[in-house]
Design a protein around this motif. Sequence first.
Motif, PDB file in Angstrom:
ATOM      1  N   ALA A   1       0.831  -1.203   0.000  1.00  0.00           N
ATOM      2  CA  ALA A   1       0.000   0.000   0.000  1.00  0.00           C
ATOM      3  C   ALA A   1       0.868   1.255   0.000  1.00  0.00           C
ATOM      4  CB  ALA A   1      -0.927  -0.008   1.212  1.00  0.00           C
ATOM      5  N   ALA A   2       1.976   1.212   0.739  1.00  0.00           N
ATOM      6  CA  ALA A   2       2.888   2.359   0.769  1.00  0.00           C
ATOM      7  C   ALA A   2       3.545   2.565  -0.587  1.00  0.00           C
ATOM      8  CB  ALA A   2       3.943   2.143   1.850  1.00  0.00           C
ATOM      9  N   GLN A   3       3.837   1.485  -1.291  1.00  0.00           N
ATOM     10  CA  GLN A   3       4.382   1.612  -2.644  1.00  0.00           C
ATOM     11  C   GLN A   3       3.367   2.269  -3.577  1.00  0.00           C
ATOM     12  OE1 GLN A   3       5.426  -2.559  -3.137  1.00  0.00           O
ATOM     13  NE2 GLN A   3       7.615  -2.049  -3.197  1.00  0.00           N
ATOM     14  N   ALA A   4       2.106   1.897  -3.432  1.00  0.00           N
ATOM     15  CA  ALA A   4       1.060   2.499  -4.263  1.00  0.00           C
ATOM     16  C   ALA A   4       0.917   3.992  -3.999  1.00  0.00           C
ATOM     17  CB  ALA A   4      -0.275   1.787  -4.019  1.00  0.00           C
TER      18      ALA A   4
ATOM     19  N   ARG B   1      10.052   2.580  -2.451  1.00  0.00           N
ATOM     20  CA  ARG B   1      10.518   2.326  -3.809  1.00  0.00           C
ATOM     21  C   ARG B   1      10.051   0.962  -4.304  1.00  0.00           C
ATOM     22  NH1 ARG B   1      16.476   2.603  -4.578  1.00  0.00           N
ATOM     23  NH2 ARG B   1      16.362   4.355  -3.107  1.00  0.00           N
ATOM     24  N   PRO B   2      10.022   0.740  -5.629  1.00  0.00           N
ATOM     25  CA  PRO B   2       9.583  -0.552  -6.159  1.00  0.00           C
ATOM     26  C   PRO B   2      10.449  -1.698  -5.638  1.00  0.00           C
ATOM     27  CG  PRO B   2       9.646   1.101  -7.902  1.00  0.00           C
ATOM     28  CD  PRO B   2      10.293   1.726  -6.694  1.00  0.00           C
TER      29      PRO B   2
ATOM     30  N   MET C   1      14.552   1.939   1.738  1.00  0.00           N
ATOM     31  CA  MET C   1      13.266   1.711   1.063  1.00  0.00           C
ATOM     32  C   MET C   1      12.677   2.986   0.491  1.00  0.00           C
ATOM     33  SD  MET C   1      11.679  -0.841   3.990  1.00  0.00           S
ATOM     34  CE  MET C   1      10.049  -1.031   3.237  1.00  0.00           C
ATOM     35  N   SER C   2      13.209   4.124   0.855  1.00  0.00           N
ATOM     36  CA  SER C   2      12.655   5.398   0.392  1.00  0.00           C
ATOM     37  C   SER C   2      12.878   5.591  -1.089  1.00  0.00           C
ATOM     38  CB  SER C   2      13.310   6.547   1.174  1.00  0.00           C
ATOM     39  OG  SER C   2      12.928   7.793   0.613  1.00  0.00           O
TER      40      SER C   2
END
Length: 212
Positions: free
Chosen positions: A148-151, A156-157, A206-207
Amino acid sequence: MLPSGQPKFRRRKAARPDEIVAAALEIFSEKGFAAARLDDIAARAGVSKGAIYLYFATKEDIFRAVIAQAVLPNVGQIRQLAAAHPGPFSDLARGLAALAPTLLARSELGGVIKMVVGEARNFPEIARLWHDQVIDPALGALSEAIGAAQARGEVRPGDPRLYALGLIGPLLAGVIWRETFTPVGAEPFDLPTLARQHFETALRGMSPDPTA
């Protein structure tokens, strides 16, 4: 005064399964699954071995009850935290970094984790139970939150499940270290500090913004 050999108090029958499960948690943590005997569990619970069979047919059934009563409530906390948090993901991650060490602080729980890892080959059923009821739900909830955070463009992917494993892996390693090496003199790791430091490092990786 009670006659010699009589129990000091009489437990309500309804309380006995909980007492057996609590005793089993301690025995599994101390001795492992193979070495844990029903006699040991009965003695720790203060009941007869025959009383155990009134509630549990096998040692595996007792282990199922240990998961249900001592572990799943903790997994439920993690899933509720992940499900109820709309974002940003960094706040959720920091909340998990604060919660997880508290849940893992019980030495009995750490001992059971060590038991599952160490005896999985000889007792695959306990590994399967632990995976299906503990690991998979917790990892799944965190993976969904990362997806959900990626969406939303916050992460980051990449494979959300791999990100989730990367977040929780060092905490499990810290627990295994505490249960395996600290008792023989190794310098312990502070789990809350480990969680905070690791999660902050992971969040940067992950950012989507490499300068964040």
